[in-house]
Structure formats: structure tokens, C-alpha cells
Design an enzyme around this catalytic site. Sequence first.
Site, PDB file in Angstrom:
ATOM      1  N   ASP A   1      -7.662 -25.182 -15.408  1.00 16.93           N
ATOM      2  CA  ASP A   1      -7.053 -25.062 -16.732  1.00 16.93           C
ATOM      3  C   ASP A   1      -7.939 -25.546 -17.886  1.00 16.93           C
ATOM      4  OD1 ASP A   1      -5.011 -24.436 -18.549  1.00 16.93           O
ATOM      5  OD2 ASP A   1      -4.186 -26.436 -18.432  1.00 16.93           O
TER       6      ASP A   1
ATOM      7  N   ARG B   1       0.191 -34.579 -24.930  1.00 14.33           N
ATOM      8  CA  ARG B   1       0.000 -34.714 -26.380  1.00 14.33           C
ATOM      9  C   ARG B   1       0.712 -35.946 -26.941  1.00 14.33           C
ATOM     10  NH1 ARG B   1      -3.577 -32.181 -29.461  1.00 14.33           N
ATOM     11  NH2 ARG B   1      -2.168 -31.264 -30.992  1.00 14.33           N
TER      12      ARG B   1
ATOM     13  N   ASP C   1       9.479 -20.420 -21.261  1.00 14.92           N
ATOM     14  CA  ASP C   1       9.476 -19.610 -20.033  1.00 14.92           C
ATOM     15  C   ASP C   1       9.954 -18.179 -20.244  1.00 14.92           C
ATOM     16  OD1 ASP C   1       8.567 -21.507 -18.092  1.00 14.92           O
ATOM     17  OD2 ASP C   1      10.518 -22.483 -18.148  1.00 14.92           O
TER      18      ASP C   1
ATOM     19  N   SER D   1     -11.946 -18.933 -17.499  1.00 14.23           N
ATOM     20  CA  SER D   1     -10.555 -18.502 -17.608  1.00 14.23           C
ATOM     21  C   SER D   1      -9.980 -18.411 -16.199  1.00 14.23           C
ATOM     22  CB  SER D   1     -10.462 -17.146 -18.306  1.00 14.23           C
ATOM     23  OG  SER D   1      -9.184 -16.570 -18.110  1.00 14.23           O
TER      24      SER D   1
ATOM     25  N   CYS E   1       2.697  -3.566 -13.678  1.00 17.37           N
ATOM     26  CA  CYS E   1       3.579  -3.666 -14.845  1.00 17.37           C
ATOM     27  C   CYS E   1       4.077  -2.293 -15.296  1.00 17.37           C
ATOM     28  CB  CYS E   1       2.864  -4.363 -16.004  1.00 17.37           C
ATOM     29  SG  CYS E   1       2.636  -6.143 -15.766  1.00 17.37           S
TER      30      CYS E   1
END
Length: 377
Positions: free
Chosen positions: A134, A295, A241, A139, A188
Site C-alpha cells: 500500500d 491520521r 464501502d 501500485s 465488469c
Amino acid sequence: MKISTLKNDLIAYSKTIGIDKIGFTTASTFNGLRNRLMKQQELGYQSGFEEPDIEKRVNPALLMDEPQSIISIALAYPTKMKTRVVSKQGERRGIFCRASWGEDYHLVLKDRLTKLEAYLIEKVPDVKFKAMVDTGELSDRAVAERAGIGWSGKNCSIITPEFGSYVYLGEIITNIPFEPDTPLEDRCGTCNKCIDACPTGALVQGGQLNAQRCISFLTQTKGFLPDEFRDELGNRIYGCDTCQTVCPENKGKDFHFHSEMEPDPEIVKPLLKPLLRISNREFKEKFGRLSGSWRGKKPIQRNAIIALAHFKDKTAVKDLQELMSSDSRPVIRGTAAWSLGKIGGEDAYEALQKALKEEKDQEVIDEINKGLLFIEK
């Protein structure tokens, strides 16, 4: 040992250490990705959390000497809680996205990658490798796509036939020339459910995301949330999500293979009001093991304040009033003022009028005026 034998042995070993899927690809440059990333950069669609050097993101040779192949791994994570907690009047709850349930996935994947590295060293003592998850330069999705883990869905997630898109990804660059696997066919088709369902229109088109509009990104920012996104936040306090839950490939997908990933409902669906007063120490103790805590508490608290407005929770008026009058952080004071306006009522109105006389920060004053305008309308 033949490379083909080593590959088969490594695949078999991966299953014994809790890796749900493994694939192999070459360490050649990701030329198609380079063009897409440059376009994203030109359009201002990047989040800013990525590796800024595009060449490092697409060229493994810049990350390790003489790379020959990349090993991609995937771990499936749960989508449902075994024990449910319910949000109810006076006890409203926020929600962390599924990818932040359980122990921080960076640590879980690092554990699996470290075990793979140890196995490779045992078999090939002079092996070279570089692992990442990550936050690394490459990537993860581009590697996984080329390694046959899954196809790159219109929702910008890797979709696996077995586990849908509910997988964590990681990879190891190595100097061992493993035979590459075949990428999967995109399934897809004409489906656009994720694009149509995106709350903020962040999915510009299939496979293209404007991260600056993505709720997952927005929940991680530390400043004032732009007005146009506040009502869309709902009760999300970290992540989103939606583009995964509407995907037909994810229907019925729920895997509980890894104990570290099991969610504690009281942590991943926490009561909102206690979040407003939580100390740094308490936040770290309760939420520190989640990837969604990276964060710090400020974005989570800001999002919790917005969520209380979403619920129009009048039992939170006193808590929000205290934040607006005494918190040292302008973003928290101002967001509390906005939330009070959304909740409405005489107590909220009086608190805002009082705060308007005392507040010095112009951004907070602007938020107070927004709140008053909501009530006066």
C-alpha cells in the site's frame, strides 16, 4: 532447484501461512499505468498520499537492482460482523469501512510477506527482494492485475473471482525469474452500478477515480470538509464501502479466514458522542490497532460531529456546544457549529448566537453563520 519447482513449492507454502491467493508477473515497466498516472496528475485527481515520483510507481528497476519478477499476494477480509451493534436514538454510531476492520492490514500483510521472504532465503540463499504494502512505491492493483490475482474493476478495485474486491494486496519484487501468470479477463462488462452509486461522483468513469471527491479520501483529511460533501458523509467516520457493496461480484462474499481481521463491533462501529471527548491516549488505546487511525483522532472527531448532524441527534447538542465554546482546534469548533445548525432547536440557536459574539477565528465565524442560517430558514 528449477524455477518452476520453486514456484510450485512457494504457492503450496503460501497456503500454509494464510495467503489466500498468489500470482506472479514480470518486473517490466508498467507503461500503460504511467500514462494513466500522468493523466490523473494533470487533472488533479490524485489524493496526495501516493508516491509523488511516477517513474518509481511504474518501474521496478528503480526500486531494486536487476529485478526479474514480482510476487503478488491477496488476503480476503470479512464483510460482516459476527456480533452486531445497533445505532439507536440517543446512542448513534459511526462506522469504519471494512478495509479498516481488525488489525492494521499493513501489519498483517507484512507478516505474510516476511514469511515468504524467509522461505525464499531458505531455498535460494543469495536471493534479492523488496516487499511493500500500500504505502510502497508500486501500485498494488497494477501488480495484482498483471499477476492474475484479479481484474481491475470499474470501481478502481481489484476484483477476484473467489473473494470479490474484499482483498488486501501486497507484493515482493525479486531477482528470481518466475514464470509470469496470465492476467484475468475483465468481467465488469456493461455494469455501471458502482459509478451510479458513488455518493459524490468520484468515479468519473469506469476505472477512473477523482480521489479529491472520494469519501474514503475525504474522511482522512484534517481541515474543514467542503460543504458539498458533508451531507453525503452520512455516519461514515473512516472510509467508504459503497462502490464495493453495490458490486454484483461482491454479492454474498464474506470470509473469516484470519483471526487478526475480525472486527470488534464496539470499535469499528463506535458510539459517536464519546468520540467527541476522547483523549489522545484513549484514542490510541482503543483505535490504535486499526489502519483507520493513522491520521490521528482529529479527522475521526470531525467526521463524528458531521455524523451527529446526519442523525439530527438532539441529545448531542450539549456536547457540541461544549466543543464549539472550548475546543482549541478551529476545525472542531467550526464543524460543531455547523452540526448544531443542522440539528436545530432553541438550545442550538442560543448556543450559536453566544458563540458568534465570542469567536475570533473567521473560518469558525463563517461556520457559525451557516449554522444560524440553517435554523433561521
